[in-house]
Scaffold this motif. Structure first.
Motif, short mmCIF file in Angstrom:
data_model
loop_
_atom_site.label_atom_id
_atom_site.label_comp_id
_atom_site.label_asym_id
_atom_site.label_seq_id
_atom_site.Cartn_x
_atom_site.Cartn_y
_atom_site.Cartn_z
N PHE A 89 5.23 7.36 -66.58
CA PHE A 89 5.51 6.85 -65.25
C PHE A 89 5.38 7.96 -64.19
CE2 PHE A 89 8.25 5.76 -61.69
CZ PHE A 89 7.96 4.43 -61.46
N THR A 90 5.91 9.14 -64.51
CA THR A 90 5.87 10.25 -63.56
C THR A 90 4.45 10.74 -63.33
OG1 THR A 90 8.08 10.92 -64.30
CG2 THR A 90 6.81 12.54 -63.07
N LEU A 91 3.69 10.90 -64.42
CA LEU A 91 2.32 11.36 -64.31
C LEU A 91 1.46 10.38 -63.51
CD1 LEU A 91 0.08 13.34 -65.09
CD2 LEU A 91 -0.21 12.08 -67.23
N THR A 92 1.57 9.12 -63.83
CA THR A 92 0.77 8.12 -63.10
C THR A 92 1.23 7.98 -61.65
OG1 THR A 92 2.20 6.40 -64.05
CG2 THR A 92 0.07 6.79 -65.11
N SER A 93 2.51 8.25 -61.36
CA SER A 93 2.98 8.24 -59.97
C SER A 93 2.26 9.31 -59.16
CB SER A 93 4.49 8.48 -59.91
OG SER A 93 5.20 7.39 -60.45
N ALA A 94 2.15 10.52 -59.76
CA ALA A 94 1.44 11.60 -59.07
C ALA A 94 -0.02 11.25 -58.85
CB ALA A 94 1.56 12.90 -59.88
N LEU A 95 -0.64 10.64 -59.86
CA LEU A 95 -2.05 10.26 -59.74
C LEU A 95 -2.22 9.13 -58.73
CD1 LEU A 95 -3.08 10.40 -63.51
CD2 LEU A 95 -3.65 12.04 -61.70
N CYS A 96 -1.26 8.19 -58.67
CA CYS A 96 -1.33 7.11 -57.67
C CYS A 96 -1.31 7.70 -56.26
CB CYS A 96 -0.15 6.15 -57.83
SG CYS A 96 -0.31 4.97 -59.19
N GLY A 97 -0.43 8.68 -56.04
CA GLY A 97 -0.35 9.29 -54.72
C GLY A 97 -1.61 10.02 -54.33
N ALA A 98 -2.40 10.45 -55.31
CA ALA A 98 -3.64 11.18 -55.03
C ALA A 98 -4.88 10.28 -55.10
CB ALA A 98 -3.79 12.33 -56.02
N ALA A 99 -4.72 8.99 -55.33
CA ALA A 99 -5.86 8.07 -55.49
C ALA A 99 -6.75 8.09 -54.25
CB ALA A 99 -5.35 6.66 -55.75
N GLN A 100 -8.06 8.02 -54.48
CA GLN A 100 -9.03 8.10 -53.40
C GLN A 100 -9.61 6.75 -53.00
OE1 GLN A 100 -9.59 11.12 -51.74
NE2 GLN A 100 -7.77 11.52 -53.00
N ASN A 101 -9.43 5.74 -53.83
CA ASN A 101 -9.92 4.40 -53.47
C ASN A 101 -9.01 3.37 -54.12
OD1 ASN A 101 -11.02 3.81 -56.23
ND2 ASN A 101 -12.47 5.44 -55.68
N VAL A 102 -9.19 2.12 -53.70
CA VAL A 102 -8.28 1.07 -54.14
C VAL A 102 -8.44 0.76 -55.63
CG1 VAL A 102 -9.78 -0.90 -53.59
CG2 VAL A 102 -7.29 -1.15 -53.45
N GLU A 103 -9.66 0.91 -56.15
CA GLU A 103 -9.88 0.64 -57.57
C GLU A 103 -9.10 1.63 -58.43
OE1 GLU A 103 -13.08 -1.10 -55.21
OE2 GLU A 103 -12.36 0.97 -55.39
N GLN A 104 -9.13 2.91 -58.07
CA GLN A 104 -8.35 3.90 -58.80
C GLN A 104 -6.86 3.58 -58.74
OE1 GLN A 104 -9.04 7.85 -57.34
NE2 GLN A 104 -11.23 7.87 -57.86
N LEU A 105 -6.40 3.22 -57.55
CA LEU A 105 -4.98 2.96 -57.36
C LEU A 105 -4.51 1.77 -58.19
CD1 LEU A 105 -2.38 3.74 -55.99
CD2 LEU A 105 -3.05 2.37 -54.00
N ILE A 106 -5.30 0.70 -58.23
CA ILE A 106 -4.92 -0.47 -59.01
C ILE A 106 -4.83 -0.13 -60.50
CG2 ILE A 106 -5.68 -2.77 -59.77
CD1 ILE A 106 -6.85 -3.13 -56.93
N ALA A 107 -5.85 0.59 -61.02
CA ALA A 107 -5.86 0.95 -62.43
C ALA A 107 -4.66 1.84 -62.78
CB ALA A 107 -7.16 1.66 -62.78
N LEU A 108 -4.36 2.80 -61.91
CA LEU A 108 -3.23 3.70 -62.16
C LEU A 108 -1.90 2.97 -62.06
CD1 LEU A 108 -4.55 6.79 -60.19
CD2 LEU A 108 -4.15 6.69 -62.66
N ARG A 109 -1.82 1.96 -61.17
CA ARG A 109 -0.58 1.20 -61.06
C ARG A 109 -0.32 0.38 -62.32
NH1 ARG A 109 3.92 0.93 -58.06
NH2 ARG A 109 3.72 -1.25 -57.44
N VAL A 110 -1.39 -0.10 -62.96
CA VAL A 110 -1.21 -0.82 -64.23
C VAL A 110 -0.62 0.12 -65.27
CG1 VAL A 110 -2.42 -1.96 -66.12
CG2 VAL A 110 -3.01 -2.53 -63.75
N LEU A 111 -1.17 1.34 -65.38
CA LEU A 111 -0.62 2.32 -66.33
C LEU A 111 0.81 2.70 -65.97
CD1 LEU A 111 -3.68 4.72 -66.81
CD2 LEU A 111 -2.77 3.08 -68.45
N GLN A 112 1.09 2.80 -64.67
CA GLN A 112 2.44 3.11 -64.23
C GLN A 112 3.40 1.98 -64.64
OE1 GLN A 112 3.33 2.85 -60.03
NE2 GLN A 112 4.51 4.75 -60.07
N GLY A 113 2.93 0.74 -64.57
CA GLY A 113 3.74 -0.40 -64.98
C GLY A 113 4.06 -0.40 -66.47
N VAL A 114 3.14 0.11 -67.28
CA VAL A 114 3.40 0.21 -68.72
C VAL A 114 4.58 1.13 -68.98
CG1 VAL A 114 2.47 1.00 -70.92
CG2 VAL A 114 1.02 -0.32 -69.36
#
Length: 506
Positions: A89-114
């Motif tokens: 959750f913590t790692l994907t939170s950091a990656l979500c904050g650094a996302a450069q486009n909406v596709e990256q953010l959606i994919a990372l949010r799914v992993l964060q939800g896991v």
């Protein structure tokens, strides 16, 4: 109290503190993102329909992973799974904050939800097993704090972050909290070895995970669109319900199913579970209406709307310790009935709100309503745990979390649809969001909008009244159990004997 007992209590409180740290992160992220969708759409240059999946993807991953938590805890040990979930959750939170486009953010949010979906149930399992059945009421009152307050304060916190920093900090703030949580977990959480070699029920995992996710998605779409508008709303609900029914049929003849449906044959557990489900629908649905009333009918911004909900949070904070201790002493049925009665009365008051209802009066009503929530929700969950042997706790926790999440989704959808229809009937057609001007709302318009919210709160009353039925059954079952113990001089069932043995070992 002996020194050993005092030390044990301190140890329990330390575990509770660690569990709450993780729960705050995972639950806040289900609501905090909603206020940032417009900023995400602008900064990532994506339509709002696409950006909405940043919230939806997280919610679906959360629902899909919950059925696996009981098995994972038994297989690998609760401490190990909890730490892995928080790290993910913590790692994907950091990656979500650094996302450069909406596709990256959606994919990372799914992993964060896991990761987020595992944190709360695993924490409940560890805390319940450490507390034992005699203290489960007080433990549940501790765990309830982030679960019930997140829908109130999430949008407010999100609004403050977006207004004064940027949407990226909604994710970045999780990083230091996650690091602290992992550091504390390594030091505080009790070592728990998994059994190992426990075969995963793959068919059950597919049926339950996809079924829960489809049902939650369909209900969310129904609430968003204000009704069953096309296959995007009703089709996922039909698919989800079908898969859940198939899972129940499968689990009845599978020795190691993800959820032990045999637990529902016990009157105490089944009535407590039903109460939790219906109360989840009533309370989480109402929590959607309250901030919208302040924003839509009264013209307040998101931050102010959140601040106006503080009295309800204070009421919960006052009630939960008392309700937990009372539950441990007399059972969950009577406190739950008292809390439900308070919720019915306060919902009736809210059904009569106007466009100029005094904020002082509303604050008083919300404080009393918070007391009702504190005495209704957690005693029913604690009563469910009190009927279990320690070995049943992991898979029972899975069942209770699935029921609570589905109940909340159903209540949110029903009351959102009720509000949308009420707005339409009063001539305010369109989505709820189109009627949320910030500033002074003309008195006639405010009264019309408030009347629509009153109509929706009437449905909240109806849902809450339904919860009286299983709550009464729970109270009767507990009373009979107490009489049987008094007559027999001790535990009278195999489950109670196992529970008593576990208490003696603690």
């Amino acid at each position: 109290m002996s020194s050993t007992s005092l030390l044990r209590d301190r140890s329990l409180m330390a575990v509770a503190a660690v569990v709450i740290v993780g729960a705050i992160m995972s639950i806040l992220d289900t609501t905090i993102i909603n206020v940032a969708l417009q900023d995400l759409s602008r900064d990532l240059d994506a339509p709002i329909e696409t950006v909405q999946w940043v919230a939806t993807g997280y919610m679906l991953a959360l629902a899909a992973v919950i059925p696996l938590t009981g098995w994972a805890s038994e297989q690998f040990g609760g401490k190990r799974v909890w730490i892995i979930a928080v790290v993910l959750f913590t790692l994907t939170s950091a990656l979500c904050g650094a996302a450069q486009n909406v596709e990256q953010l959606i994919a990372l949010r799914v992993l964060q939800g896991v990761g987020g979906g595992m944190i709360m149930p695993i924490g409940q399992i560890m805390l319940t097993q450490k507390a034992g059945p005699q203290r489960v009421g007080r433990v549940m009152s501790i765990i309830a704090v982030p679960m019930l307050l997140a829908p109130i304060f999430g949008p407010t916190l999100g609004g403050l972050i977006v207004d004064h920093l940027s949407w990226r900090w909604i994710f970045f703030v999780n990083v230091p909290v996650g690091i602290i949580g992992v550091a504390l977990a390594l030091r505080v959480l009790p070592a728990s070895e998994g059994h190992g070699g426990m075969r995963l029920d793959w068919l059950g995992a597919i049926l339950s995970s996809i079924g829960a996710a489809a049902l939650v998605f369909g209900l969310a779409e129904t609430g968003e669109k204000g009704g069953f508008e096309g296959p995007i709303t009703w089709a996922p609900i039909v698919v989800g319900l079908t898969l859940i029914v198939l899972f129940v049929l499968h689990a009845r003849r599978t020795p190691h199913a993800l959820i032990n449906v045999g637990l529902f044959r016990k009157p105490g557990f089944s009535s407590a579970s039903a109460t939790t489900f219906v109360l989840g629908a009533a309370m989480f649905g109402s929590m959607i209406l309250l901030p919208l009333y302040f924003q839509v009918a009264r013209g307040e911004d998101a931050t102010t709307a959140g601040l106006l909900l503080i009295p309800q949070g204070l009421g919960m904070a006052f009630a939960m310790p008392a309700s937990g201790a009372l539950t441990d002493r007399i059972g969950g049925g009577v406190p739950t009935l008292a809390g439900v009665a308070v919720l019915i009365v306060t919902s009736l008051v809210l059904a009569g709100v106007g466009g100029d209802t005094s904020y002082v009066l509303l604050s008083a009503v919300l404080f009393v309503r918070g007391l009702g929530i504190g005495f209704a929700m957690m005693p029913s969950m604690a009563a469910a745990y009190a009927t279990l042997s320690p070995a049943d706790v992991p898979r029972a926790t899975t069942a209770l979390n699935v029921l609570q999440r589905c109940g909340g989704a159903i209540g949110t959808a029903l009351l959102t649809v009720a509000l949308t229809r009420a707005l339409d009937d009063r001539g305010y057609s369109g989505s709820v969001g189109e009627h949320s001007p910030v500033g002074t709302v003309p008195p006639q318009v405010a009264d019309g909008l408030a009347g629509a919210f009153g109509d929706a709160f009437t449905w909240a009353v109806v849902i809450t009244v339904v919860s009286v039925i299983p709550a009464v059954v729970l109270a009767v079952v507990e009373r009979r159990a107490r009489r049987a113990r008094a007559a027999g001089g001790g535990p009278v069932s195999p489950v109670e004997r196992a529970t008593a043995a576990a208490v003696n070992e603690l």
